[in-house]
Design a protein around this motif. Structure first.
Motif, PDB file in Angstrom:
ATOM      1  N   UNK A 254       0.830  -1.214   0.000  1.00 60.19           N
ATOM      2  CA  UNK A 254       0.000   0.000   0.000  1.00 60.19           C
ATOM      3  C   UNK A 254       0.858   1.256   0.000  1.00 60.19           C
ATOM      4  N   UNK A 255       1.916   1.290   0.781  1.00 60.06           N
ATOM      5  CA  UNK A 255       2.757   2.480   0.885  1.00 60.06           C
ATOM      6  C   UNK A 255       3.383   2.842  -0.450  1.00 60.06           C
ATOM      7  N   UNK A 256       3.726   1.827  -1.250  1.00 58.70           N
ATOM      8  CA  UNK A 256       4.304   2.104  -2.565  1.00 58.70           C
ATOM      9  C   UNK A 256       3.280   2.700  -3.513  1.00 58.70           C
ATOM     10  N   UNK A 299      -8.197   8.463  -1.636  1.00 60.01           N
ATOM     11  CA  UNK A 299      -9.225   8.300  -0.597  1.00 60.01           C
ATOM     12  C   UNK A 299      -9.319   6.844  -0.151  1.00 60.01           C
ATOM     13  N   UNK A 300      -9.393   5.956  -1.138  1.00 60.88           N
ATOM     14  CA  UNK A 300      -9.541   4.524  -0.827  1.00 60.88           C
ATOM     15  C   UNK A 300      -8.336   3.981  -0.081  1.00 60.88           C
ATOM     16  N   UNK A 301      -7.188   4.623  -0.289  1.00 65.57           N
ATOM     17  CA  UNK A 301      -5.966   4.196   0.387  1.00 65.57           C
ATOM     18  C   UNK A 301      -5.772   4.909   1.723  1.00 65.57           C
ATOM     19  N   UNK A 302      -6.750   5.729   2.119  1.00 69.46           N
ATOM     20  CA  UNK A 302      -6.716   6.370   3.426  1.00 69.46           C
ATOM     21  C   UNK A 302      -5.880   7.618   3.500  1.00 69.46           C
ATOM     22  N   UNK A 303      -5.670   8.284   2.361  1.00 72.14           N
ATOM     23  CA  UNK A 303      -4.860   9.502   2.364  1.00 72.14           C
ATOM     24  C   UNK A 303      -5.425  10.467   1.333  1.00 72.14           C
ATOM     25  N   UNK A 304      -4.623  11.409   0.853  1.00 68.19           N
ATOM     26  CA  UNK A 304      -5.124  12.393  -0.104  1.00 68.19           C
ATOM     27  C   UNK A 304      -3.977  13.114  -0.782  1.00 68.19           C
ATOM     28  N   UNK A 305      -4.321  14.130  -1.601  1.00 73.13           N
ATOM     29  CA  UNK A 305      -3.313  14.932  -2.283  1.00 73.13           C
ATOM     30  C   UNK A 305      -2.416  15.659  -1.279  1.00 73.13           C
ATOM     31  N   UNK A 306      -1.170  15.913  -1.706  1.00 72.07           N
ATOM     32  CA  UNK A 306      -0.271  16.717  -0.880  1.00 72.07           C
ATOM     33  C   UNK A 306      -0.588  18.207  -0.985  1.00 72.07           C
ATOM     34  N   UNK A 512     -27.233  -7.967  -3.568  1.00 75.65           N
ATOM     35  CA  UNK A 512     -26.773  -9.305  -3.955  1.00 75.65           C
ATOM     36  C   UNK A 512     -25.316  -9.311  -4.401  1.00 75.65           C
ATOM     37  N   UNK A 513     -24.774  -8.161  -4.749  1.00 75.82           N
ATOM     38  CA  UNK A 513     -23.397  -8.112  -5.242  1.00 75.82           C
ATOM     39  C   UNK A 513     -22.371  -8.207  -4.118  1.00 75.82           C
ATOM     40  N   UNK A 514     -22.728  -7.739  -2.946  1.00 79.17           N
ATOM     41  CA  UNK A 514     -21.775  -7.786  -1.839  1.00 79.17           C
ATOM     42  C   UNK A 514     -20.665  -6.765  -1.940  1.00 79.17           C
ATOM     43  N   UNK A 515     -20.772  -5.808  -2.847  1.00 81.95           N
ATOM     44  CA  UNK A 515     -19.815  -4.703  -2.905  1.00 81.95           C
ATOM     45  C   UNK A 515     -20.567  -3.413  -3.207  1.00 81.95           C
ATOM     46  N   UNK A 516     -19.914  -2.284  -2.926  1.00 80.69           N
ATOM     47  CA  UNK A 516     -20.519  -0.974  -3.137  1.00 80.69           C
ATOM     48  C   UNK A 516     -19.402  -0.008  -3.497  1.00 80.69           C
ATOM     49  N   UNK A 517     -19.525   0.725  -4.593  1.00 78.55           N
ATOM     50  CA  UNK A 517     -18.449   1.659  -4.974  1.00 78.55           C
ATOM     51  C   UNK A 517     -18.188   2.695  -3.880  1.00 78.55           C
ATOM     52  N   UNK A 518     -16.910   2.923  -3.585  1.00 77.63           N
ATOM     53  CA  UNK A 518     -16.543   3.922  -2.583  1.00 77.63           C
ATOM     54  C   UNK A 518     -15.616   4.982  -3.173  1.00 77.63           C
ATOM     55  N   UNK A 519     -15.278   4.824  -4.462  1.00 80.79           N
ATOM     56  CA  UNK A 519     -14.343   5.743  -5.089  1.00 80.79           C
ATOM     57  C   UNK A 519     -15.018   6.698  -6.044  1.00 80.79           C
ATOM     58  N   UNK A 520     -14.557   6.709  -7.273  1.00 80.48           N
ATOM     59  CA  UNK A 520     -15.016   7.700  -8.243  1.00 80.48           C
ATOM     60  C   UNK A 520     -16.504   7.559  -8.567  1.00 80.48           C
ATOM     61  N   UNK A 521     -17.064   6.356  -8.394  1.00 77.46           N
ATOM     62  CA  UNK A 521     -18.481   6.126  -8.682  1.00 77.46           C
ATOM     63  C   UNK A 521     -19.300   5.953  -7.397  1.00 77.46           C
ATOM     64  N   UNK A 522     -18.818   6.486  -6.301  1.00 74.24           N
ATOM     65  CA  UNK A 522     -19.521   6.329  -5.026  1.00 74.24           C
ATOM     66  C   UNK A 522     -20.925   6.914  -5.130  1.00 74.24           C
ATOM     67  N   UNK A 523     -21.931   6.248  -4.584  1.00 69.78           N
ATOM     68  CA  UNK A 523     -23.299   6.767  -4.669  1.00 69.78           C
ATOM     69  C   UNK A 523     -23.582   7.915  -3.704  1.00 69.78           C
TER      70      UNK A 523
END
Length: 532
Positions: A254-256, A299-306, A512-523
């Motif tokens: 993740x750090x890389x 965002x998904x990686x728990x950080x943001x722009x510098x 039924x999918x068991x996933x939900x977008x959390x990034x660019x297509x987040x609802x």
């Protein structure tokens, strides 16, 4: 009166010699009274009111009891006018046209000038044209000037005021497309849909690591093997891993991934140029898109722009208005909409640095420039129809109204426009379509559906068809192609996973999918204004 008056399709197989002589006698009387040109095997009920100036009937045509037929009518072979139907004006039927009982084809009209009563107005007639193999159900009204294409079906009770495309299935008042007759029907019950989604998601989840490993070279992500390295490929890998694995990509650490993405940002402009690009990055093309995809991947990686996105933070009110006014909304609504998406997203990103920016200026411009007639920005063109306008609408609204949780202006008119685009055979149907075109219809339908249920049934019918097509296009060990039949890659996989969720959520079965977008297509909105 006989059974053939109301069941004329029985005549040729069941009529006695006496019945045949009576019918021939009736046809002879008709020929003496009107201009009748009929093939050898036709049936006209003596109970039908046939007062046409001219009537042409091909083989195996019939006109049943109490039908009302006037003016100039042409019927190809195997055409049927059932009991109590009305066919008037200049009407031309192709071959194998079925007209249901109590249906009216009205190939004429009255003038409507205010200087005299309607009954004194002149009669006008553009005529009605019906193609081959068309089924028009009972109690339908087809108005003057309408053309119905080959193989179309018009549902019972419809009022047809505009042309109907070939293969279209339409219904309602006014008649609107339900689906293309050539498309495969979707599963019939929500349980069937949910079952297929659960199977698909399990299959995709079990292969997610292989999909990502296929595009990892050992030091970078590529969209697909052999492709040029891009920033977006890293972002797509992060989005796919979050959707299917619930965390960062397994490789590299993740750090890389965080360091790679954050190091790409230009401190002076806050933009993220493409790999290998030189010079000062500009707010355009893939560089503009990186404001979206890199920001959400971080965002998904728990950080943001510098850094803030200075290229957007430095836009003053008048500069922003001039920029928006200068975009080519007439011929390039998609490009214009995508830049608005970037501006909206940059304004959102800058809030994390305490930079509010010209949010109110942006929304003021959008609200005053939205077309009341179709609920969008820009106008269709003769080459691509509504494609650029609807695709631009998706990008524009994603980065503004959806991202900030604000209601859209003129939602019903926008639904009309999106559904018009959804039935354009150049972009949808068997053998057509790509991830952008499907996303740019379902996201607006999904977003607008939070404000209105207007024409919901039509939207859901379209969503079911495209959901079935999508889940069946997964390529084992590779994911999705950008086009469903194309080479699989990270971009296609990321986009179709989000599209499938949006389609399923619009139908109420995304669980039924068991996933939900959390990034660019987040609802969910990324931020809401005070008071919302």
């Amino acid at each position: 009166m006989s059974k053939f008056d109301f069941c004329p399709w029985l005549f040729w197989d069941h009529a006695t010699e006496e019945d045949r002589r009576a019918q021939e006698s009736h046809l002879t009387a008709l020929r003496a009274r009107i201009d009748l040109d009929a093939a050898e095997k036709v049936f006209v009920s003596p109970l039908a009111a046939v007062y046409a100036d001219s009537l042409r009937m091909g083989d195996h045509c019939y006109i049943a009891a109490h039908a009302y037929v006037t003016d100039d009518i042409v019927m190809g072979s195997d055409c049927t006018v059932n009991p109590y139907a009305v066919v008037r004006g200049n009407v031309v039927l192709g071959d194998a046209v079925r007209i249901g009982a109590h249906t009216s084809l009205l190939g004429f009209n009255h003038g409507t000038e205010p200087d005299r009563p309607v009954f004194r107005q002149p009669i006008t007639s553009k005529g009605i044209r019906i193609g081959d193999d068309v089924w028009i159900g009972s109690n339908v009204v087809v108005l003057d000037g309408v053309t119905i294409g080959d193989h179309a079906i018009v549902g019972a009770g419809a009022v047809v005021t505009k042309d109907v495309a070939a293969w279209a299935m339409v219904a309602g008042n006014p008649a609107r497309p339900i689906r293309d007759r050539r498309t495969t029907a979707a599963p019939s019950t929500p349980r069937d849909v949910e079952g297929s989604l659960g199977d698909f998601a399990g299959r995709a989840r079990s292969q997610a690591e292989a999909v990502l490993a296929r595009c990892w070279t050992g030091d970078r992500y590529l969209d697909r093997p052999g492709a040029q390295p891009t920033v977006r490929a890293w972002c797509d890998a992060v989005e796919i891993a979050d959707l299917l694995l619930g965390g960062p990509p397994p490789t590299p650490a993740r750090e890389e991934v965080v360091a790679f993405l954050r190091d790409r940002q230009d401190p002076a402009t806050g933009l993220v140029p493409e790999l290998g690009a030189t010079g000062t990055p500009e707010l355009e093309g893939v560089t503009a898109y990186h404001v979206l995809c890199v920001g959400y991947a971080l965002d998904l990686l728990g950080t943001g722009f510098r850094h803030p996105v200075h290229a957007i933070a430095e836009l003053g009110s008048q500069e922003l208005i001039a920029l928006l006014d200068g975009l080519d909304w007439a011929r390039g609504a998609w490009t214009a909409g995508s830049l608005v998406d970037t501006i909206g997203t940059g304004l959102y990103r800058n809030l994390a640095f305490g930079v509010s920016g010209e949010v109110e200026t942006l929304y003021g411009w959008l609200l005053t420039r939205c077309r009341q007639t179709h609920g969008m920005w820009g106008e269709p063109d003769s080459d691509s129809g509504w494609l650029m306008v609807v695709n631009g609408f998706y990008r524009l609204t994603r980065g503004t109204f959806a991202q900030f949780g604000l209601p859209l202006p003129y939602p019903e008119r926008a639904v009309d426009t999106v559904l018009t685009q959804s039935r354009d055979p150049r972009y949808f149907g068997p053998g057509t379509g790509n991830a952008c075109n499907v996303l740019d219809v379902i996201h607006p339908l999904w977003l607008l559906g939070r404000q209105t249920r207007y024409r919901r049934a039509e939207g859901e019918a379209w969503a079911r068809e495209n959901l079935v097509r999508a889940v069946n296009a997964w390529q084992d060990g590779a994911g999705f192609g950008f086009t469903l039949s194309g080479d699989a890659g990270l971009q296609g996989t990321e986009m179709w996973l989000a599209i499938i969720w949006l389609l399923a959520d619009y139908l109420g079965v995304s669980g039924a999918l068991g996933y939900r977008p959390r990034g660019i297509h987040r609802p969910e909105p990324a931020v809401t204004f005070p008071g919302r």
